[in-house]
Motif scaffolding. Sequence first.
Motif, PDB file in Angstrom:
ATOM      1  N   UNK A 167       0.830  -1.205   0.000  1.00 36.18           N
ATOM      2  CA  UNK A 167       0.000   0.000   0.000  1.00 36.18           C
ATOM      3  C   UNK A 167       0.867   1.258   0.000  1.00 36.18           C
ATOM      4  N   UNK A 168       1.966   1.250   0.762  1.00 41.90           N
ATOM      5  CA  UNK A 168       2.838   2.425   0.809  1.00 41.90           C
ATOM      6  C   UNK A 168       3.442   2.711  -0.557  1.00 41.90           C
ATOM      7  N   UNK A 169       3.740   1.647  -1.307  1.00 37.01           N
ATOM      8  CA  UNK A 169       4.292   1.842  -2.641  1.00 37.01           C
ATOM      9  C   UNK A 169       3.343   2.596  -3.547  1.00 37.01           C
ATOM     10  N   UNK A 170       2.045   2.436  -3.321  1.00 32.92           N
ATOM     11  CA  UNK A 170       1.031   3.145  -4.115  1.00 32.92           C
ATOM     12  C   UNK A 170       0.737   4.512  -3.523  1.00 32.92           C
ATOM     13  N   UNK A 171       0.450   4.554  -2.225  1.00 34.37           N
ATOM     14  CA  UNK A 171      -0.015   5.785  -1.587  1.00 34.37           C
ATOM     15  C   UNK A 171       1.050   6.865  -1.506  1.00 34.37           C
ATOM     16  N   UNK A 172       2.322   6.488  -1.533  1.00 34.55           N
ATOM     17  CA  UNK A 172       3.398   7.472  -1.424  1.00 34.55           C
ATOM     18  C   UNK A 172       3.669   8.200  -2.735  1.00 34.55           C
ATOM     19  N   UNK A 173       3.067   7.771  -3.826  1.00 30.82           N
ATOM     20  CA  UNK A 173       3.208   8.498  -5.084  1.00 30.82           C
ATOM     21  C   UNK A 173       2.506   9.844  -4.949  1.00 30.82           C
TER      22      UNK A 173
ATOM     23  N   UNK B 124       0.942  12.023  -6.726  1.00 27.05           N
ATOM     24  CA  UNK B 124      -0.388  12.240  -7.289  1.00 27.05           C
ATOM     25  C   UNK B 124      -1.455  11.429  -6.562  1.00 27.05           C
ATOM     26  N   UNK B 125      -1.046  10.308  -5.990  1.00 26.02           N
ATOM     27  CA  UNK B 125      -1.989   9.484  -5.229  1.00 26.02           C
ATOM     28  C   UNK B 125      -2.212  10.094  -3.846  1.00 26.02           C
ATOM     29  N   UNK B 126      -1.134  10.510  -3.194  1.00 24.24           N
ATOM     30  CA  UNK B 126      -1.258  11.158  -1.885  1.00 24.24           C
ATOM     31  C   UNK B 126      -2.203  12.346  -1.954  1.00 24.24           C
TER      32      UNK B 126
ATOM     33  N   UNK C 233       7.450  11.535   3.503  1.00 25.23           N
ATOM     34  CA  UNK C 233       6.541  12.596   3.071  1.00 25.23           C
ATOM     35  C   UNK C 233       5.085  12.203   3.267  1.00 25.23           C
ATOM     36  N   UNK C 234       4.763  10.949   3.009  1.00 30.57           N
ATOM     37  CA  UNK C 234       3.394  10.479   3.215  1.00 30.57           C
ATOM     38  C   UNK C 234       3.020  10.528   4.698  1.00 30.57           C
ATOM     39  N   UNK C 235       3.939  10.091   5.552  1.00 32.42           N
ATOM     40  CA  UNK C 235       3.665  10.126   6.993  1.00 32.42           C
ATOM     41  C   UNK C 235       3.487  11.565   7.466  1.00 32.42           C
ATOM     42  N   UNK C 236       4.297  12.476   6.953  1.00 29.54           N
ATOM     43  CA  UNK C 236       4.170  13.885   7.327  1.00 29.54           C
ATOM     44  C   UNK C 236       2.803  14.435   6.912  1.00 29.54           C
ATOM     45  N   UNK C 237       2.392  14.107   5.691  1.00 32.00           N
ATOM     46  CA  UNK C 237       1.088  14.578   5.218  1.00 32.00           C
ATOM     47  C   UNK C 237      -0.038  13.999   6.063  1.00 32.00           C
ATOM     48  N   UNK C 238       0.082  12.724   6.405  1.00 26.62           N
ATOM     49  CA  UNK C 238      -0.923  12.085   7.250  1.00 26.62           C
ATOM     50  C   UNK C 238      -0.922  12.696   8.654  1.00 26.62           C
ATOM     51  N   UNK C 239       0.254  12.988   9.156  1.00 21.87           N
ATOM     52  CA  UNK C 239       0.364  13.614  10.478  1.00 21.87           C
ATOM     53  C   UNK C 239      -0.321  14.977  10.501  1.00 21.87           C
ATOM     54  N   UNK C 240      -0.126  15.747   9.468  1.00 18.36           N
ATOM     55  CA  UNK C 240      -0.748  17.073   9.412  1.00 18.36           C
ATOM     56  C   UNK C 240      -2.268  16.976   9.431  1.00 18.36           C
ATOM     57  N   UNK C 241      -2.813  15.989   8.736  1.00 20.55           N
ATOM     58  CA  UNK C 241      -4.261  15.787   8.736  1.00 20.55           C
ATOM     59  C   UNK C 241      -4.745  15.341  10.117  1.00 20.55           C
TER      60      UNK C 241
END
Length: 215
Positions: free
Chosen positions: A40-46, A48-50, A84-92
């Motif tokens: 899932x991380x391989x997809x969600x970290x792109x 445009x997907x994030x 970067x994905x974790x940071x974006x998720x953390x901000x939300x």
Amino acid sequence: MLLRQQLQPQVSDVDPSQLTSSLWCFSLFKDLTPELWNAAMGVLSQPQVTAAIQPAALAQLYQAYLLLSKSPDGSAGLHSIPPQLVLTAWQAFRATQEAAVQAPLPELTQDVAQCLASVGVAYALNMISEDGLLALSLALPDRRVAIEVFDASAFCINQQQPLGETVMRIQLLQACGWQPVTVPYYEWMMLANDGLKQGYLRNMLGLPAPVAGLM
């Protein structure tokens, strides 16, 4: 397990927000394997997907990550953690916690707090935990106790079965080193007077009974 096995090879075909919510569910039930998470991380970290993930789903993703990172079994090292994905998720997730501490206290929580004051227990209202992770509407910081006052919205309709969000809340508190003390509305509403409420809280918090003549 069957659902997880079916989902893993299809992660790239699933709506990003639905995928993050699925990770949250598997995390809730302690069934989030490194294989599914990493796929899932391989997809969600792109990027445009994030960008397509809804804020509520991003907040759920951070909750799943938080449980994973706090896991005592050492399995977190087997999971890919895209910064970067974790940071974006953390901000939300952080936005949801900040909104929670700014919201007015429900009457039920206020009633519990007033009862705590009547038995001489110092408490804090609408605070963020010292690590900046969790909003605590009613807490005893010195004892690291979070008093979770749950109204009817925390349970299934016409039942005393807690919703997934309620269970996740308890798991997050425990993972972050807080002792959750739950006060469900259906128990609190059965207490007909202040004396019964005080006795209930004393019992829940392990406080000694009042000395006769000093009540």
